[in-house]
Write a protein that holds these residues in place. Structure first.
Motif, PDB file in Angstrom:
ATOM      1  N   THR A  81       0.805  -1.223   0.000  1.00  0.00           N
ATOM      2  CA  THR A  81       0.000   0.000   0.000  1.00  0.00           C
ATOM      3  C   THR A  81       0.841   1.278   0.000  1.00  0.00           C
ATOM      4  N   ASP A  82       2.151   1.161   0.001  1.00  0.00           N
ATOM      5  CA  ASP A  82       3.027   2.331   0.064  1.00  0.00           C
ATOM      6  C   ASP A  82       3.242   2.894  -1.335  1.00  0.00           C
ATOM      7  N   THR A  83       2.504   3.931  -1.686  1.00  0.00           N
ATOM      8  CA  THR A  83       2.621   4.484  -3.039  1.00  0.00           C
ATOM      9  C   THR A  83       3.988   5.115  -3.286  1.00  0.00           C
ATOM     10  N   THR A  84       4.678   5.535  -2.230  1.00  0.00           N
ATOM     11  CA  THR A  84       5.981   6.164  -2.433  1.00  0.00           C
ATOM     12  C   THR A  84       7.015   5.180  -2.951  1.00  0.00           C
ATOM     13  N   SER A  85       6.764   3.882  -2.774  1.00  0.00           N
ATOM     14  CA  SER A  85       7.709   2.875  -3.261  1.00  0.00           C
ATOM     15  C   SER A  85       7.298   2.314  -4.620  1.00  0.00           C
ATOM     16  N   MET A  86       6.193   2.808  -5.177  1.00  0.00           N
ATOM     17  CA  MET A  86       5.697   2.300  -6.455  1.00  0.00           C
ATOM     18  C   MET A  86       6.308   3.079  -7.608  1.00  0.00           C
ATOM     19  N   ALA A  92       0.587   6.968 -11.003  1.00  0.00           N
ATOM     20  CA  ALA A  92      -0.319   7.748 -11.849  1.00  0.00           C
ATOM     21  C   ALA A  92      -1.664   7.051 -12.002  1.00  0.00           C
ATOM     22  N   ILE A  93      -1.640   5.729 -12.138  1.00  0.00           N
ATOM     23  CA  ILE A  93      -2.892   4.982 -12.280  1.00  0.00           C
ATOM     24  C   ILE A  93      -3.724   5.073 -11.012  1.00  0.00           C
ATOM     25  N   PHE A  94      -3.086   4.947  -9.854  1.00  0.00           N
ATOM     26  CA  PHE A  94      -3.844   5.092  -8.608  1.00  0.00           C
ATOM     27  C   PHE A  94      -4.461   6.486  -8.517  1.00  0.00           C
ATOM     28  N   ALA A  95      -3.719   7.505  -8.946  1.00  0.00           N
ATOM     29  CA  ALA A  95      -4.273   8.867  -8.930  1.00  0.00           C
ATOM     30  C   ALA A  95      -5.481   8.973  -9.851  1.00  0.00           C
ATOM     31  N   GLU A  96      -5.411   8.344 -11.033  1.00  0.00           N
ATOM     32  CA  GLU A  96      -6.541   8.386 -11.958  1.00  0.00           C
ATOM     33  C   GLU A  96      -7.756   7.648 -11.404  1.00  0.00           C
ATOM     34  N   PHE A  97      -7.523   6.507 -10.748  1.00  0.00           N
ATOM     35  CA  PHE A  97      -8.635   5.764 -10.161  1.00  0.00           C
ATOM     36  C   PHE A  97      -9.282   6.520  -9.001  1.00  0.00           C
ATOM     37  N   THR A 117     -12.892   8.563  -1.963  1.00  0.00           N
ATOM     38  CA  THR A 117     -11.709   7.715  -2.143  1.00  0.00           C
ATOM     39  C   THR A 117     -10.952   7.554  -0.827  1.00  0.00           C
ATOM     40  N   ASP A 118     -10.042   6.600  -0.830  1.00  0.00           N
ATOM     41  CA  ASP A 118      -9.181   6.360   0.329  1.00  0.00           C
ATOM     42  C   ASP A 118      -7.731   6.579  -0.076  1.00  0.00           C
ATOM     43  N   PRO A 119      -7.128   7.703   0.269  1.00  0.00           N
ATOM     44  CA  PRO A 119      -5.739   7.960  -0.120  1.00  0.00           C
ATOM     45  C   PRO A 119      -4.738   7.026   0.546  1.00  0.00           C
ATOM     46  N   HIS A 120      -5.171   6.345   1.607  1.00  0.00           N
ATOM     47  CA  HIS A 120      -4.273   5.449   2.339  1.00  0.00           C
ATOM     48  C   HIS A 120      -4.273   4.033   1.773  1.00  0.00           C
ATOM     49  N   LEU A 121      -5.194   3.734   0.864  1.00  0.00           N
ATOM     50  CA  LEU A 121      -5.300   2.401   0.252  1.00  0.00           C
ATOM     51  C   LEU A 121      -5.404   1.308   1.310  1.00  0.00           C
ATOM     52  N   TYR A 122      -6.126   1.573   2.384  1.00  0.00           N
ATOM     53  CA  TYR A 122      -6.225   0.607   3.472  1.00  0.00           C
ATOM     54  C   TYR A 122      -6.782  -0.725   2.958  1.00  0.00           C
ATOM     55  N   GLY A 123      -5.981  -1.789   3.041  1.00  0.00           N
ATOM     56  CA  GLY A 123      -6.376  -3.105   2.575  1.00  0.00           C
ATOM     57  C   GLY A 123      -6.287  -3.284   1.074  1.00  0.00           C
ATOM     58  N   THR A 216       2.868 -15.321 -10.747  1.00  0.00           N
ATOM     59  CA  THR A 216       2.035 -14.940  -9.605  1.00  0.00           C
ATOM     60  C   THR A 216       0.742 -14.316 -10.123  1.00  0.00           C
ATOM     61  N   ARG A 217      -0.248 -14.291  -9.272  1.00  0.00           N
ATOM     62  CA  ARG A 217      -1.532 -13.644  -9.587  1.00  0.00           C
ATOM     63  C   ARG A 217      -1.435 -12.199  -9.131  1.00  0.00           C
ATOM     64  N   ARG A 218      -1.442 -11.264 -10.076  1.00  0.00           N
ATOM     65  CA  ARG A 218      -1.239  -9.847  -9.797  1.00  0.00           C
ATOM     66  C   ARG A 218      -2.537  -9.063  -9.984  1.00  0.00           C
ATOM     67  N   SER A 219      -2.761  -8.125  -9.085  1.00  0.00           N
ATOM     68  CA  SER A 219      -3.932  -7.259  -9.229  1.00  0.00           C
ATOM     69  C   SER A 219      -3.707  -5.943  -8.512  1.00  0.00           C
ATOM     70  N   ILE A 220      -4.500  -4.972  -8.911  1.00  0.00           N
ATOM     71  CA  ILE A 220      -4.575  -3.672  -8.243  1.00  0.00           C
ATOM     72  C   ILE A 220      -5.950  -3.585  -7.602  1.00  0.00           C
ATOM     73  N   ALA A 221      -6.010  -3.115  -6.367  1.00  0.00           N
ATOM     74  CA  ALA A 221      -7.274  -3.063  -5.638  1.00  0.00           C
ATOM     75  C   ALA A 221      -7.493  -1.680  -5.053  1.00  0.00           C
ATOM     76  N   LEU A 222      -8.683  -1.152  -5.260  1.00  0.00           N
ATOM     77  CA  LEU A 222      -9.100   0.104  -4.645  1.00  0.00           C
ATOM     78  C   LEU A 222     -10.486  -0.061  -4.062  1.00  0.00           C
ATOM     79  N   TYR A 223     -10.728   0.640  -2.945  1.00  0.00           N
ATOM     80  CA  TYR A 223     -12.014   0.581  -2.275  1.00  0.00           C
ATOM     81  C   TYR A 223     -12.557   1.999  -2.151  1.00  0.00           C
ATOM     82  N   TYR A 224     -13.865   2.117  -2.210  1.00  0.00           N
ATOM     83  CA  TYR A 224     -14.519   3.421  -2.188  1.00  0.00           C
ATOM     84  C   TYR A 224     -15.574   3.444  -1.091  1.00  0.00           C
ATOM     85  N   TYR A 225     -15.805   4.630  -0.535  1.00  0.00           N
ATOM     86  CA  TYR A 225     -16.580   4.781   0.698  1.00  0.00           C
ATOM     87  C   TYR A 225     -17.656   5.849   0.541  1.00  0.00           C
ATOM     88  N   SER A 226     -18.543   5.916   1.521  1.00  0.00           N
ATOM     89  CA  SER A 226     -19.525   6.995   1.587  1.00  0.00           C
ATOM     90  C   SER A 226     -19.810   7.300   3.049  1.00  0.00           C
TER      91      SER A 226
END
Length: 285
Positions: A81-86, A92-97, A117-123, A216-226
């Motif tokens: 979840t550490d975007t600074t290491s990506m 850029a893709i996380f920012a667009e999502f 959105t969740d800027p912390h990408l928790y989980g 490996t099985r690779r994916s990107i995951a984002l969660y959204y809230y209200s």
């Protein structure tokens, strides 16, 4: 349903095209809301192919990043979840999502207004599963303690080129009573899955991955809230609730506190705490 990608690239940069996003949302909105066992959409060719290639080029190997490792009877996976290491394109893709045009797209697709959105990408963040790994069927945590918001949507983008179906790794969507899987979704590259997150939206890929050791099985995951949710979806605050399939005899209700502790307590200390809890339970029995 296959669609053409919904944005454009300039060099390695990418930006969503709002008009294309609207067209895709409109094309899938009705089927999303009527999908079983719970609202979801599967959209292929989601991004330009060169973006998928760039994401794969930047994707860290299992030993190449500060992954959070989960290894217990319920899940065996890596999470980052550490975007600074990506890499540049990944960030850029996380920012667009998490951008306004994409939130507009999700609201049109799902009918859920006021998404946050969740800027912390928790989980969320980067997910990677090695051969033999799995994620048992579960309903996700429903409350973001730091943001004080209700979890409403999951988005998964798969990055797996030339994925052989015999390797497994399907995302399975199960009915509320856990009697059957109503959908099995192969995690092939450039496939995006969006689904509504409620306390009975049971999903996972419960069988061990059978891919070769160099894949490996690779994916990107984002969660959204209200801020709030419909009365019909209200439930007490809870963490990840794992649910057994027919023939599986385990059940481990998980409190929200336990989920938060597991994410932040070092693995060795976590196992010690679990051992003490089991010993205390035996003493009570």
């Amino acid at each position: 349903m296959e669609v053409s990608s919904i944005g454009e690239t300039t060099g390695v940069m990418f930006h969503f095209d709002p008009s294309r996003l609207t067209a895709v949302a409109n094309a899938h909105a009705e089927s999303y809301r009527s999908a079983r066992p719970f609202p979801h959409a599967v959209i292929d060719n989601f991004l330009p192919e060169d973006v998928i290639d760039a994401l794969n080029a930047e994707f860290p190997s299992p030993g190449g990043a500060a992954w959070r490792a989960y290894d217990d009877p319920y899940e065996r996976k890596l999470e980052g979840t550490d975007t600074t290491s990506m890499g540049e394109i990944t960030r850029a893709i996380f920012a667009e999502f998490n951008s306004a045009p994409f939130i507009d797209f999700l609201e049109k697709l799902t009918g859920i207004e006021g998404l946050i959105t969740d800027p912390h990408l928790y989980g969320g963040g980067l997910h990677q599963i090695e051969a033999g790994g799995f994620l048992k069927v579960h309903a996700d945590f429903n409350w973001h303690e730091r943001l004080k918001l209700d979890r409403r949507l999951n988005l998964l983008l798969y990055l797996n080129r030339d994925w052989d179906e015999s390797w497994g790794g399907h995302l399975e969507l199960w009915d509320r009573a856990m009697t059957r899987s109503d959908a099995k979704i192969l995690p092939v590259a450039n496939r995006c899955v969006v689904f509504s997150t409620t306390s009975d939206a049971n999903h996972g890929h419960p069988d061990p991955l059978r891919c070769p050791p160099d894949r490996t099985r690779r994916s990107i995951a984002l969660y959204y809230y209200s801020n709030g949710r419909p009365a019909a979806e209200l439930a007490r605050e809870h963490g990840t609730n794992f649910a057994p399939r027919p023939g599986e005899e385990w059940r481990r209700p998980t409190t929200a506190i336990e989920v938060r502790l597991k994410r932040w307590v070092p693995p060795a200390l976590w196992e010690l705490l679990r051992g003490l809890k089991r010993a205390k339970s035996r003493d009570r029995g």
